[in-house]
Design a protein around this motif. Sequence first.
Motif, PDB file in Angstrom:
ATOM      1  N   UNK A   1      29.174  -6.610  -6.706  1.00  0.00           N
ATOM      2  CA  UNK A   1      27.819  -6.844  -7.159  1.00  0.00           C
ATOM      3  C   UNK A   1      27.672  -6.303  -8.583  1.00  0.00           C
ATOM      4  N   UNK A   2      26.846  -6.980  -9.372  1.00  0.00           N
ATOM      5  CA  UNK A   2      26.611  -6.545 -10.751  1.00  0.00           C
ATOM      6  C   UNK A   2      25.194  -5.994 -10.886  1.00  0.00           C
ATOM      7  N   UNK A   3      25.069  -4.910 -11.630  1.00  0.00           N
ATOM      8  CA  UNK A   3      23.788  -4.261 -11.885  1.00  0.00           C
ATOM      9  C   UNK A   3      23.585  -4.201 -13.397  1.00  0.00           C
ATOM     10  N   UNK A   4      22.336  -4.168 -13.830  1.00  0.00           N
ATOM     11  CA  UNK A   4      22.006  -4.079 -15.252  1.00  0.00           C
ATOM     12  C   UNK A   4      21.201  -2.804 -15.482  1.00  0.00           C
ATOM     13  N   UNK A   5      21.600  -2.045 -16.508  1.00  0.00           N
ATOM     14  CA  UNK A   5      20.879  -0.826 -16.875  1.00  0.00           C
ATOM     15  C   UNK A   5      20.786  -0.731 -18.385  1.00  0.00           C
ATOM     16  N   UNK A   6      19.702  -0.172 -18.862  1.00  0.00           N
ATOM     17  CA  UNK A   6      19.545   0.097 -20.278  1.00  0.00           C
ATOM     18  C   UNK A   6      20.045   1.493 -20.605  1.00  0.00           C
ATOM     19  N   UNK A   7      20.566   1.645 -21.813  1.00  0.00           N
ATOM     20  CA  UNK A   7      21.003   2.957 -22.318  1.00  0.00           C
ATOM     21  C   UNK A   7      20.572   3.072 -23.770  1.00  0.00           C
ATOM     22  N   UNK A   8      20.010   4.236 -24.124  1.00  0.00           N
ATOM     23  CA  UNK A   8      19.666   4.480 -25.518  1.00  0.00           C
ATOM     24  C   UNK A   8      20.942   4.601 -26.352  1.00  0.00           C
ATOM     25  N   UNK A   9      20.798   4.510 -27.658  1.00  0.00           N
ATOM     26  CA  UNK A   9      21.926   4.419 -28.573  1.00  0.00           C
ATOM     27  C   UNK A   9      22.973   5.523 -28.405  1.00  0.00           C
ATOM     28  N   UNK A  10      22.551   6.776 -28.381  1.00  0.00           N
ATOM     29  CA  UNK A  10      23.529   7.869 -28.308  1.00  0.00           C
ATOM     30  C   UNK A  10      24.388   7.813 -27.042  1.00  0.00           C
ATOM     31  N   UNK A  11      23.795   7.729 -25.827  1.00  0.00           N
ATOM     32  CA  UNK A  11      24.649   7.637 -24.643  1.00  0.00           C
ATOM     33  C   UNK A  11      25.426   6.325 -24.563  1.00  0.00           C
ATOM     34  N   UNK A  12      24.841   5.247 -25.081  1.00  0.00           N
ATOM     35  CA  UNK A  12      25.544   3.964 -25.096  1.00  0.00           C
ATOM     36  C   UNK A  12      26.822   4.078 -25.929  1.00  0.00           C
ATOM     37  N   UNK A  13      26.689   4.600 -27.152  1.00  0.00           N
ATOM     38  CA  UNK A  13      27.846   4.733 -28.036  1.00  0.00           C
ATOM     39  C   UNK A  13      28.881   5.691 -27.452  1.00  0.00           C
ATOM     40  N   UNK A  14      28.407   6.736 -26.806  1.00  0.00           N
ATOM     41  CA  UNK A  14      29.295   7.703 -26.170  1.00  0.00           C
ATOM     42  C   UNK A  14      30.103   7.046 -25.049  1.00  0.00           C
ATOM     43  N   UNK A  15      29.449   6.199 -24.268  1.00  0.00           N
ATOM     44  CA  UNK A  15      30.148   5.488 -23.196  1.00  0.00           C
ATOM     45  C   UNK A  15      31.109   4.458 -23.787  1.00  0.00           C
ATOM     46  N   UNK A  16      30.657   3.757 -24.789  1.00  0.00           N
ATOM     47  CA  UNK A  16      31.490   2.738 -25.433  1.00  0.00           C
ATOM     48  C   UNK A  16      32.767   3.357 -26.004  1.00  0.00           C
ATOM     49  N   UNK A  17      32.662   4.564 -26.552  1.00  0.00           N
ATOM     50  CA  UNK A  17      33.807   5.240 -27.150  1.00  0.00           C
ATOM     51  C   UNK A  17      34.647   6.027 -26.141  1.00  0.00           C
ATOM     52  N   UNK A  18      34.275   5.956 -24.855  1.00  0.00           N
ATOM     53  CA  UNK A  18      35.064   6.584 -23.805  1.00  0.00           C
ATOM     54  C   UNK A  18      34.799   8.057 -23.573  1.00  0.00           C
ATOM     55  N   UNK A  19      33.794   8.619 -24.226  1.00  0.00           N
ATOM     56  CA  UNK A  19      33.489  10.043 -24.049  1.00  0.00           C
ATOM     57  C   UNK A  19      32.588  10.294 -22.848  1.00  0.00           C
ATOM     58  N   UNK A  20      31.745   9.342 -22.512  1.00  0.00           N
ATOM     59  CA  UNK A  20      30.813   9.483 -21.383  1.00  0.00           C
ATOM     60  C   UNK A  20      31.369   8.692 -20.206  1.00  0.00           C
ATOM     61  N   UNK A  21      31.690   9.403 -19.132  1.00  0.00           N
ATOM     62  CA  UNK A  21      32.281   8.777 -17.953  1.00  0.00           C
ATOM     63  C   UNK A  21      31.381   8.866 -16.722  1.00  0.00           C
ATOM     64  N   UNK A  22      30.297   9.629 -16.839  1.00  0.00           N
ATOM     65  CA  UNK A  22      29.351   9.781 -15.731  1.00  0.00           C
ATOM     66  C   UNK A  22      27.941   9.478 -16.235  1.00  0.00           C
ATOM     67  N   UNK A  23      27.272   8.574 -15.552  1.00  0.00           N
ATOM     68  CA  UNK A  23      25.881   8.245 -15.860  1.00  0.00           C
ATOM     69  C   UNK A  23      24.998   8.929 -14.820  1.00  0.00           C
TER      70      UNK A  23
END
Length: 113
Positions: A1-23
């Motif tokens: 199943x697919x879910x959609x969530x919004x993320x503000x810029x700082x956590x989004x960029x952190x996840x995109x760069x592999x630093x954020x692994x837990x939401x």
Amino acid sequence: MEHVMGLFEEPFDSMKNGRKKVEVRLFDEKRRKIKIGDTIYFIKVPEQKTSLTRVVTGIKKYATFRELYEEIPASLMDAADRTIDQMMERTYKIYSPKQEKKMGVVAITLKAK
């Protein structure tokens, strides 16, 4: 199943760069539907033009954000430079203690798809 969530810029960029692994989220009705193996499509807000996809590898429920922050290493949330009190302060700018008490919270572990 697919879910959609919004993320503000700082956590989004952190996840995109592999630093954020837990939401971290409230364990609301939407999050109760998430299962291991599901896909989450994150959209950067407020612009909503950039997105990324992650696969859920773990889900752990907690009664409070403090309990979660005391157990999950801050480095997995790209917050190693913050104290638990600082993390709580930031969290309560998004979610209220009343919401936390009513729904509980959840840590969602993710990996790149």
